[in-house]
Structures are given as structure tokens and as C-alpha cells.
Design a protein around this motif. Sequence first.
Motif, mmCIF file in Angstrom:
data_model
loop_
_atom_site.group_PDB
_atom_site.id
_atom_site.type_symbol
_atom_site.label_atom_id
_atom_site.label_comp_id
_atom_site.label_asym_id
_atom_site.label_seq_id
_atom_site.Cartn_x
_atom_site.Cartn_y
_atom_site.Cartn_z
ATOM 1 N N ARG A 1 1.136 -0.906 -0.346
ATOM 2 C CA ARG A 1 0.093 0.135 0.082
ATOM 3 C C ARG A 1 0.704 1.338 -0.170
ATOM 4 O O ARG A 1 1.634 1.103 0.391
ATOM 5 N N TRP A 2 0.645 2.222 -1.266
ATOM 6 C CA TRP A 2 1.312 3.163 -1.552
ATOM 7 C C TRP A 2 0.713 4.317 -1.623
ATOM 8 O O TRP A 2 -0.043 3.936 -2.540
ATOM 9 N N GLN A 3 0.275 5.867 -1.467
ATOM 10 C CA GLN A 3 -0.079 7.133 -1.841
ATOM 11 C C GLN A 3 -2.103 6.804 -1.441
ATOM 12 O O GLN A 3 -2.639 6.787 -2.589
ATOM 13 N N GLY A 4 -1.802 5.475 -0.940
ATOM 14 C CA GLY A 4 -3.558 5.569 -0.560
ATOM 15 C C GLY A 4 -3.986 4.565 -1.587
ATOM 16 O O GLY A 4 -5.302 4.208 -1.546
ATOM 17 N N ALA B 1 7.369 -1.609 -10.219
ATOM 18 C CA ALA B 1 6.003 -1.546 -9.672
ATOM 19 C C ALA B 1 4.821 -1.481 -10.590
ATOM 20 O O ALA B 1 5.498 0.096 -11.115
ATOM 21 N N TRP B 2 3.625 -1.720 -10.345
ATOM 22 C CA TRP B 2 2.951 -0.201 -10.843
ATOM 23 C C TRP B 2 1.059 -0.698 -9.666
ATOM 24 O O TRP B 2 1.571 -1.470 -8.890
ATOM 25 N N PRO B 3 0.467 0.661 -9.964
ATOM 26 C CA PRO B 3 -1.081 0.496 -9.247
ATOM 27 C C PRO B 3 -2.175 -1.001 -9.594
ATOM 28 O O PRO B 3 -1.694 -1.470 -10.438
ATOM 29 N N GLU B 4 -2.534 -1.634 -8.874
ATOM 30 C CA GLU B 4 -2.860 -2.714 -9.012
ATOM 31 C C GLU B 4 -3.889 -2.465 -9.919
ATOM 32 O O GLU B 4 -4.876 -3.555 -11.218
ATOM 33 N N CYS C 1 15.515 2.910 -3.958
ATOM 34 C CA CYS C 1 15.126 3.965 -4.684
ATOM 35 C C CYS C 1 13.165 3.697 -3.904
ATOM 36 O O CYS C 1 12.530 4.149 -3.564
ATOM 37 N N TRP C 2 13.036 2.267 -4.429
ATOM 38 C CA TRP C 2 11.424 1.508 -4.162
ATOM 39 C C TRP C 2 11.014 2.115 -2.594
ATOM 40 O O TRP C 2 10.487 2.263 -1.391
ATOM 41 N N ASN C 3 12.272 1.016 -1.530
ATOM 42 C CA ASN C 3 12.102 1.324 -0.465
ATOM 43 C C ASN C 3 12.465 3.022 0.452
ATOM 44 O O ASN C 3 12.203 2.407 1.352
ATOM 45 N N ALA C 4 13.032 4.015 -0.012
ATOM 46 C CA ALA C 4 13.439 5.054 0.158
ATOM 47 C C ALA C 4 11.661 6.180 -0.327
ATOM 48 O O ALA C 4 11.978 6.984 -0.603
ATOM 49 N N LYS C 5 11.271 5.242 -1.562
ATOM 50 C CA LYS C 5 10.130 6.348 -1.781
ATOM 51 C C LYS C 5 9.649 6.979 -1.285
ATOM 52 O O LYS C 5 9.351 8.105 -1.167
ATOM 53 N N ASP C 6 8.919 6.931 0.489
ATOM 54 C CA ASP C 6 8.719 7.813 0.851
ATOM 55 C C ASP C 6 9.977 9.281 1.577
ATOM 56 O O ASP C 6 8.813 10.365 2.105
ATOM 57 N N ARG C 7 10.659 8.619 1.944
ATOM 58 C CA ARG C 7 11.861 9.635 2.091
ATOM 59 C C ARG C 7 11.555 10.565 1.016
ATOM 60 O O ARG C 7 12.562 11.726 0.979
ATOM 61 N N ARG C 8 11.529 10.556 -0.386
ATOM 62 C CA ARG C 8 12.107 10.741 -1.951
ATOM 63 C C ARG C 8 11.145 12.356 -1.706
ATOM 64 O O ARG C 8 10.297 12.088 -1.313
#
Length: 111
Positions: A35-38, A74-77, A91-98
Amino acid sequence: MSPRRNRPKGAGASSGRTAGDDRSGRYGGWQTTERWQGEEWSVRHVAGASAQGKAYRCPGCDQLIPDGVPHVVAWPEHSGVDDRRHWHKACWNAKDRRTTRVRRSRNAPRF
């Protein structure tokens, strides 16, 4: 003397993945849902051997992912194949900190 173990005891039980998440497929990795960005995102870990001859640009750092390097797709379902993005694992693991803003040092030229 008994042979040395390759894995520590209980490695299977302490792993972060479950048997349902370990869906090996065509790309030699496993696929999970995050779950990312809602919204729900499908995340597939791609082995380096299956990325031969292809280079991608990471949306997290805007750098090239050379061919043969393990990475994450990664892609939205709810979306289709066209919305897949290839990310460096870090980068994927740090996506919320970028941030979306480009950061430069004080002495860097502003192009």
C-alpha cells in the motif's frame, strides 16, 4: 563431523515473506502487494539475469538502471501494463523519504 548448514535454523519461519507472496514467475523474483499513496501496488522483484539487454530509468532517482541489475517493478493494481515502472530496490524502499524537487548543493550550477 556433520556438514555445515547453508541456512541458520528457523530461517523459513522468520522470513518476511509468506508462501502466498513467493510467486516465482517469468522474471525470477517474487511478487507482493504493498500500500502506497492510498492505493494498492503490485511489486515484483526482478532478478538481474532476467533483465539482460534492457535498460530502464528509475523514477525515484531519475538514473539509469543498467541491464543485468536486479531491481523492482511496481504498478498500481487497478492499472494496466503501461503503468509499470522499474525502480532501484533502494529507491523503492526510500520512496516515502524522497522529494519531487531536485536538490542541489550550493555550488551546483542551476540548469
